[in-house]
Design a protein around this motif. Structure first.
Motif, PDB file in Angstrom:
ATOM      1  N   LYS A  85       0.833  -1.208   0.000  1.00  0.00           N
ATOM      2  CA  LYS A  85       0.000   0.000   0.000  1.00  0.00           C
ATOM      3  C   LYS A  85       0.863   1.252   0.000  1.00  0.00           C
ATOM      4  O   LYS A  85       0.559   2.238  -0.689  1.00  0.00           O
ATOM      5  N   TYR A  87       3.980   1.524  -1.165  1.00  0.00           N
ATOM      6  CA  TYR A  87       4.609   1.686  -2.479  1.00  0.00           C
ATOM      7  C   TYR A  87       3.626   2.308  -3.477  1.00  0.00           C
ATOM      8  O   TYR A  87       4.003   3.162  -4.288  1.00  0.00           O
ATOM      9  N   ALA A  88       2.372   1.884  -3.417  1.00  0.00           N
ATOM     10  CA  ALA A  88       1.362   2.464  -4.308  1.00  0.00           C
ATOM     11  C   ALA A  88       1.223   3.964  -4.059  1.00  0.00           C
ATOM     12  O   ALA A  88       1.133   4.765  -5.002  1.00  0.00           O
ATOM     13  N   LYS A  89       1.240   4.353  -2.796  1.00  0.00           N
ATOM     14  CA  LYS A  89       1.125   5.770  -2.454  1.00  0.00           C
ATOM     15  C   LYS A  89       2.367   6.551  -2.879  1.00  0.00           C
ATOM     16  O   LYS A  89       2.271   7.714  -3.291  1.00  0.00           O
ATOM     17  N   LEU A 111       3.308   2.050 -10.977  1.00  0.00           N
ATOM     18  CA  LEU A 111       2.113   1.803 -10.166  1.00  0.00           C
ATOM     19  C   LEU A 111       1.199   0.795 -10.862  1.00  0.00           C
ATOM     20  O   LEU A 111       0.641  -0.107 -10.217  1.00  0.00           O
ATOM     21  N   LEU A 114       2.866  -2.659 -10.569  1.00  0.00           N
ATOM     22  CA  LEU A 114       2.689  -3.209  -9.227  1.00  0.00           C
ATOM     23  C   LEU A 114       1.269  -3.738  -9.046  1.00  0.00           C
ATOM     24  O   LEU A 114       1.066  -4.837  -8.508  1.00  0.00           O
ATOM     25  N   THR A 115       0.291  -2.977  -9.508  1.00  0.00           N
ATOM     26  CA  THR A 115      -1.105  -3.405  -9.382  1.00  0.00           C
ATOM     27  C   THR A 115      -1.352  -4.686 -10.170  1.00  0.00           C
ATOM     28  O   THR A 115      -2.034  -5.608  -9.697  1.00  0.00           O
ATOM     29  N   ALA A 133      -4.270   1.013  -4.404  1.00  0.00           N
ATOM     30  CA  ALA A 133      -3.680   1.410  -5.686  1.00  0.00           C
ATOM     31  C   ALA A 133      -4.724   2.060  -6.588  1.00  0.00           C
ATOM     32  O   ALA A 133      -4.481   3.126  -7.180  1.00  0.00           O
ATOM     33  N   GLU A 136      -5.693   5.492  -5.196  1.00  0.00           N
ATOM     34  CA  GLU A 136      -4.671   6.503  -5.457  1.00  0.00           C
ATOM     35  C   GLU A 136      -4.763   7.016  -6.893  1.00  0.00           C
ATOM     36  O   GLU A 136      -4.649   8.216  -7.147  1.00  0.00           O
TER      37      GLU A 136
END
Length: 207
Positions: A85, A87-89, A111, A114-115, A133, A136
């Motif tokens: 979470k 890393y997504a931010k 991003l 990663l998702t 993700a 965001e």
């Protein structure tokens, strides 16, 4: 000349500040603790994240390494979801705050990567991170959102993977649907504005 030099020294000195790692980033270090050989690299990354004058190019590059190359740690560690979470931010923050267009674009791509990886390989333990993700991305303004519209990695494909492979019981499906609608509208408007779609496509694939 001396006055200019002195002014330059003062200006440069303002960027050299003692940096303590922000506690909210410590979970990233905890998840990677078993990789002792990466401790200095991780510490440098966390200090850059905590620095008042962030080098977003460096942050995006390092976040990609830790989040994607060591994704198995996010999947198996008890705090892996919290790290995912974060890393997504971080990637979303880079899309908003970076000055250089290429850094914003890289952050958006990472991003999405990663998702996609969470959808394909994460399992139910990373469902909350998938929600974060998408949240965001959905909370970005139109200018920042355009980097996702133009990305090689398509949100529609990622959503299809999520529905096919992920445990949807813990996913915010209405929010994902809303984001997809915004994305498809953005894609449609983007192609409407392109006068010569074939020329753009050939440029993108390097022909």
């Amino acid at each position: 000349m001396n006055i200019k030099s002195k002014a330059l020294e003062v200006n440069l000195a303002s960027y050299h500040v003692d940096v303590s790692i922000d506690e909210r980033y410590m979970v990233l270090q905890e998840v990677m603790a078993s990789y002792r050989g990466l401790s200095e690299k991780m510490e440098a990354f966390l200090k850059e994240l905590s620095h008042p004058y962030r080098n977003w190019g460096f942050i995006v590059s390092e976040a990609r390494t830790f989040a994607l190359d060591y994704f198995h740690q996010l999947r198996k560690h008890e705090k892996g979801c919290d790290a995912a979470k974060l890393y997504a931010k971080i990637f979303a923050s880079a899309v908003k705050a970076a000055q250089r267009t290429e850094v914003k674009s890289d952050a958006a791509d990472n991003l999405l990567l990663l998702t996609r990886k969470m959808a394909r390989e994460g399992g139910p333990q990373l469902a909350e991170a998938i929600n974060v993700a998408f949240d965001e991305i959905g909370n970005l303004g139109n200018e920042e959102f355009s980097f996702f519209v133009k990305s090689y990695y398509q949100l529609t494909d990622i959503a299809a993977t999520i529905l096919e492979k992920a445990d949807v019981s813990n996913l915010d499906i209405p929010a994902i649907n809303s984001l997809l609608l915004r994305y498809l509208n953005g894609v449609y408007r983007f192609w409407q504005q392109e006068k010569d779609c074939m020329a753009w496509l050939e440029k993108e694939i390097g022909q």
